[in-house]
Scaffold this motif. Structure first.
Motif, PDB file in Angstrom:
ATOM      1  N   TYR A  63       0.780  -1.024   0.061  1.00 46.39           N
ATOM      2  CA  TYR A  63       0.017  -0.007   0.086  1.00 46.39           C
ATOM      3  C   TYR A  63       0.829   1.075  -0.144  1.00 46.39           C
ATOM      4  O   TYR A  63       0.268   2.378   0.244  1.00 46.39           O
ATOM      5  N   ARG A  64       2.010   1.043  -0.504  1.00 40.66           N
ATOM      6  CA  ARG A  64       3.016   2.203  -0.565  1.00 40.66           C
ATOM      7  C   ARG A  64       2.975   2.814  -2.035  1.00 40.66           C
ATOM      8  O   ARG A  64       2.677   3.752  -2.322  1.00 40.66           O
ATOM      9  N   CYS A  65       2.929   1.725  -2.840  1.00 42.79           N
ATOM     10  CA  CYS A  65       3.017   2.015  -4.334  1.00 42.79           C
ATOM     11  C   CYS A  65       2.053   0.722  -5.105  1.00 42.79           C
ATOM     12  O   CYS A  65       2.176  -0.138  -4.519  1.00 42.79           O
ATOM     13  N   LEU A  66       1.562   1.008  -6.164  1.00 42.03           N
ATOM     14  CA  LEU A  66       1.002   0.134  -6.981  1.00 42.03           C
ATOM     15  C   LEU A  66       1.682   0.016  -8.427  1.00 42.03           C
ATOM     16  O   LEU A  66       1.736   1.058  -9.111  1.00 42.03           O
ATOM     17  N   GLU A  67       2.262  -1.108  -8.515  1.00 40.96           N
ATOM     18  CA  GLU A  67       2.857  -1.071 -10.095  1.00 40.96           C
ATOM     19  C   GLU A  67       2.029  -1.779 -11.164  1.00 40.96           C
ATOM     20  O   GLU A  67       1.165  -2.838 -10.790  1.00 40.96           O
ATOM     21  N   VAL A  68       2.016  -1.360 -12.339  1.00 40.87           N
ATOM     22  CA  VAL A  68       1.224  -1.627 -13.239  1.00 40.87           C
ATOM     23  C   VAL A  68       1.994  -2.043 -14.696  1.00 40.87           C
ATOM     24  O   VAL A  68       2.736  -1.292 -15.014  1.00 40.87           O
ATOM     25  N   MET A  69       1.640  -3.096 -15.173  1.00 39.94           N
ATOM     26  CA  MET A  69       2.163  -3.533 -16.407  1.00 39.94           C
ATOM     27  C   MET A  69       1.175  -4.052 -17.466  1.00 39.94           C
ATOM     28  O   MET A  69       0.257  -4.567 -17.194  1.00 39.94           O
ATOM     29  N   CYS A  70       1.612  -4.312 -18.589  1.00 42.37           N
ATOM     30  CA  CYS A  70       0.662  -5.073 -19.731  1.00 42.37           C
ATOM     31  C   CYS A  70       1.033  -6.562 -19.552  1.00 42.37           C
ATOM     32  O   CYS A  70      -0.217  -6.987 -19.842  1.00 42.37           O
ATOM     33  N   ARG A  71       2.041  -6.997 -18.990  1.00 39.18           N
ATOM     34  CA  ARG A  71       2.178  -8.235 -18.929  1.00 39.18           C
ATOM     35  C   ARG A  71       3.347  -8.802 -18.137  1.00 39.18           C
ATOM     36  O   ARG A  71       3.876  -7.696 -17.599  1.00 39.18           O
ATOM     37  N   GLU A  72       3.292  -9.847 -17.491  1.00 38.60           N
ATOM     38  CA  GLU A  72       4.246 -10.288 -16.374  1.00 38.60           C
ATOM     39  C   GLU A  72       5.479 -10.718 -17.239  1.00 38.60           C
ATOM     40  O   GLU A  72       5.470 -11.058 -18.651  1.00 38.60           O
ATOM     41  N   ASN A  73       6.716 -10.686 -16.600  1.00 38.19           N
ATOM     42  CA  ASN A  73       7.841 -11.125 -17.170  1.00 38.19           C
ATOM     43  C   ASN A  73       8.334 -10.168 -18.410  1.00 38.19           C
ATOM     44  O   ASN A  73       8.678 -10.608 -19.475  1.00 38.19           O
ATOM     45  N   GLN A  74       8.075  -8.962 -18.340  1.00 36.39           N
ATOM     46  CA  GLN A  74       8.500  -8.158 -19.285  1.00 36.39           C
ATOM     47  C   GLN A  74       9.982  -7.928 -19.402  1.00 36.39           C
ATOM     48  O   GLN A  74      10.695  -7.975 -18.271  1.00 36.39           O
ATOM     49  N   THR A  75      10.502  -7.626 -20.726  1.00 31.01           N
ATOM     50  CA  THR A  75      11.922  -7.494 -20.754  1.00 31.01           C
ATOM     51  C   THR A  75      12.401  -6.243 -21.451  1.00 31.01           C
ATOM     52  O   THR A  75      11.376  -5.559 -21.898  1.00 31.01           O
ATOM     53  N   GLY A  76      13.698  -6.060 -21.777  1.00 29.66           N
ATOM     54  CA  GLY A  76      13.974  -4.980 -22.273  1.00 29.66           C
ATOM     55  C   GLY A  76      14.450  -3.843 -21.470  1.00 29.66           C
ATOM     56  O   GLY A  76      14.606  -4.135 -20.239  1.00 29.66           O
ATOM     57  N   LYS A  77      14.667  -2.715 -21.975  1.00 21.51           N
ATOM     58  CA  LYS A  77      14.987  -1.499 -21.123  1.00 21.51           C
ATOM     59  C   LYS A  77      13.571  -1.165 -20.176  1.00 21.51           C
ATOM     60  O   LYS A  77      12.418  -1.159 -20.863  1.00 21.51           O
ATOM     61  N   ARG A  78      13.707  -0.626 -19.164  1.00 23.92           N
ATOM     62  CA  ARG A  78      12.669  -0.191 -18.338  1.00 23.92           C
ATOM     63  C   ARG A  78      12.226   1.320 -18.326  1.00 23.92           C
ATOM     64  O   ARG A  78      13.193   2.264 -17.788  1.00 23.92           O
ATOM     65  N   LEU A  79      11.061   1.370 -18.662  1.00 27.11           N
ATOM     66  CA  LEU A  79      10.628   2.753 -18.426  1.00 27.11           C
ATOM     67  C   LEU A  79       9.491   2.935 -17.303  1.00 27.11           C
ATOM     68  O   LEU A  79       8.517   1.995 -17.089  1.00 27.11           O
ATOM     69  N   ILE A  80       9.649   3.659 -16.265  1.00 26.11           N
ATOM     70  CA  ILE A  80       8.745   3.815 -15.223  1.00 26.11           C
ATOM     71  C   ILE A  80       7.930   5.204 -15.389  1.00 26.11           C
ATOM     72  O   ILE A  80       8.607   6.318 -15.494  1.00 26.11           O
ATOM     73  N   ILE A  81       6.693   5.290 -15.334  1.00 24.96           N
ATOM     74  CA  ILE A  81       5.715   6.603 -15.474  1.00 24.96           C
ATOM     75  C   ILE A  81       4.876   6.597 -14.117  1.00 24.96           C
ATOM     76  O   ILE A  81       4.429   5.832 -13.771  1.00 24.96           O
ATOM     77  N   ALA A  82       5.638   7.540 -13.466  1.00 29.75           N
ATOM     78  CA  ALA A  82       4.882   7.775 -12.057  1.00 29.75           C
ATOM     79  C   ALA A  82       3.742   8.979 -11.784  1.00 29.75           C
ATOM     80  O   ALA A  82       4.290  10.042 -12.173  1.00 29.75           O
TER      81      ALA A  82
END
Length: 433
Positions: free
Chosen positions: A68-87
């Motif tokens: 309950y500090r942050c919620l992380e959201v992705m299109c799918r599990e086990n994503q690969t490649g470089k990481r972009l975070i939109i906060a």
């Protein structure tokens, strides 16, 4: 259909839902509080995280709740490649007294959604959610690790995102969606420090009161020679603490202490502290008092400093400590937050800026601001949206803006933010691929 046609179809199809969900989120009074609920920032902030979690799952997005500090959201599990975070963040500052509209009604008036936090940062949060959901709905594969992070404590220290980054790691790039387009390529450094000195014998107490989310207390109460005075409770005063301490009345026991403290209060650029500095990209050092406290012996004043991006914040801290030793005043460092700066020529900053200018036939430049957002916590990142820098809102003076009365987000500016975030995600994903 090409990408832009898909975006227009998506917005047209979901426009009523987007507005409705933004209103629903505004109705949750997610002000950070200390309680015994077992949730780190209180029950209402937890409700806001749960609301976002449920909406993401409805959109078939993958979520992970970080206590309950942050919620992380992705299109799918086990994503690969470089990481972009939109906060973005779901917590809001407390309400003010001069609202025209119910701050937690979450209603639409004309072209505006009105309510506490809709500008900062619930409208941009919904925009980022629907931007990522667009790729899921249209089956457009993202080749890199694109994630959203919704925080719950941005307004009170940002330990929520720090908690997340300690566990998930730094991204290759981070975007904070918490201001105006096109891009914020820097934020000033921040130092909070306090000065304490013995109070005059005729001063019984001087204390100010306000929420921890605001950097100017709402009112200042003092008892001097048995007479009680309150500044800022009934009349509107920009800075009640400054008002109290710049009158003719002596408040400190020692004449030299009084002299030094009055110099600091009058010196908004930090000359007497030895920290005055200015640069072309971010302007001047600023110094502002915002809190007063007293006990049986002393009065303590707490100050907020914003430093230009080219001024080393460690040097600022050293000079404040040296100033205390030179003057005999008790100086304590309360908080230090290093700002950041990305050159306008940075490949992602310039790409996002050009993307915005092309879409809106504009000629905007990246800019540095004095406010603090999640962007300063990324090793590499910047701000990107989601407001219109030239918008003039049809509300009385002092109403409609972030943290003020009757926060109001234009519905069409919200749709533009979704479009720009989709285009931005796609451009970064393509560049990294």
């Amino acid at each position: 259909m090409n990408l832009k046609e898909q975006i227009e179809e998506y917005l047209q199809k979901n426009k009523f839902e987007i507005v409705s969900r933004t209103c629903d989120l505004v109705k949750i009074p997610s002000i950070n509080v200390e309680d015994h609920s077992g949730k780190p920032y209180g029950i209402e902030c937890a409700k806001a995280i749960d609301f976002c979690d449920q909406l993401c799952k409805e959109k078939h997005l993958v979520t992970k709740n970080y206590d309950y500090r942050c919620l992380e959201v992705m299109c799918r599990e086990n994503q690969t490649g470089k990481r972009l975070i939109i906060a973005t963040h779901a917590d809001v500052v407390p309400t003010v007294d001069d609202n025209i509209y119910d701050p937690f009604a979450g209603k639409v008036y004309g072209d505006y959604i009105v309510g506490r936090g809709v500008v900062d940062d619930k409208g941009p949060l919904i925009a980022s959610l629907y931007a990522l959901a667009f790729f899921k709905e249209y089956g457009i594969p993202l080749k890199n690790d694109i994630r959203l992070v919704f925080g719950s404590n941005e307004e009170c220290g940002m330990d929520d995102l720090l908690y997340y980054l300690e566990r998930a790691g730094q991204p290759d790039w981070g975007l904070a969606v918490d201001d105006d387009f096109p891009t914020v390529n820097g934020e000033k450094g921040l130092v909070h420090f306090s000065i304490s000195a013995p109070k005059a014998e005729h001063v019984e107490s001087v204390n100010s009161y306000g929420s921890k989310q605001r950097l100017v207390h709402d009112y200042c109460e003092s008892t001097i020679n048995g007479e009680n005075m309150v500044i800022g409770r009934t009349e509107k005063v920009t800075n009640p603490v400054l008002h109290r301490f710049t009158g003719e009345e002596r408040l400190f026991k020692n004449d030299q202490d009084e002299k030094y403290i009055r110099e600091i209060l009058a010196d908004i650029d930090g000359h007497c502290l030895g920290i005055n500095h200015s640069d072309e990209m971010s302007g001047k050092t600023s110094v502002k008092v915002f809190k007063a406290e007293s006990d049986a012996q002393n009065i303590t004043l707490t100050f907020d400093i914003r430093t230009p991006v080219t001024l080393n914040i460690d040097d600022v801290v050293e000079k404040l400590i040296a100033y205390g030793k030179k003057t005999g005043l008790e100086v304590k460092i309360v908080k230090v937050s290093k700002g950041y700066y990305q050159k306008p020529e940075n490949e992602i900053v310039s790409m996002l800026t050009e993307l915005y200018n092309k879409e809106f036939n504009a000629n905007e430049k990246p800019y540095v601001m004095g406010a603090c957002t999640y962007a300063r916590l990324f090793d590499n990142g910047c701000g990107f949206g989601g407001g219109n820098p030239h918008e003039v809102k049809p509300f009385p003076k002092g109403h409609g803006a972030a943290h003020g009365a009757d926060e109001a987000h234009n519905i069409y500016v919200l749709f533009d933010a979704i479009k720009m975030l989709i285009l931005g995600i796609k451009a970064i994903d393509d560049k990294w691929s």
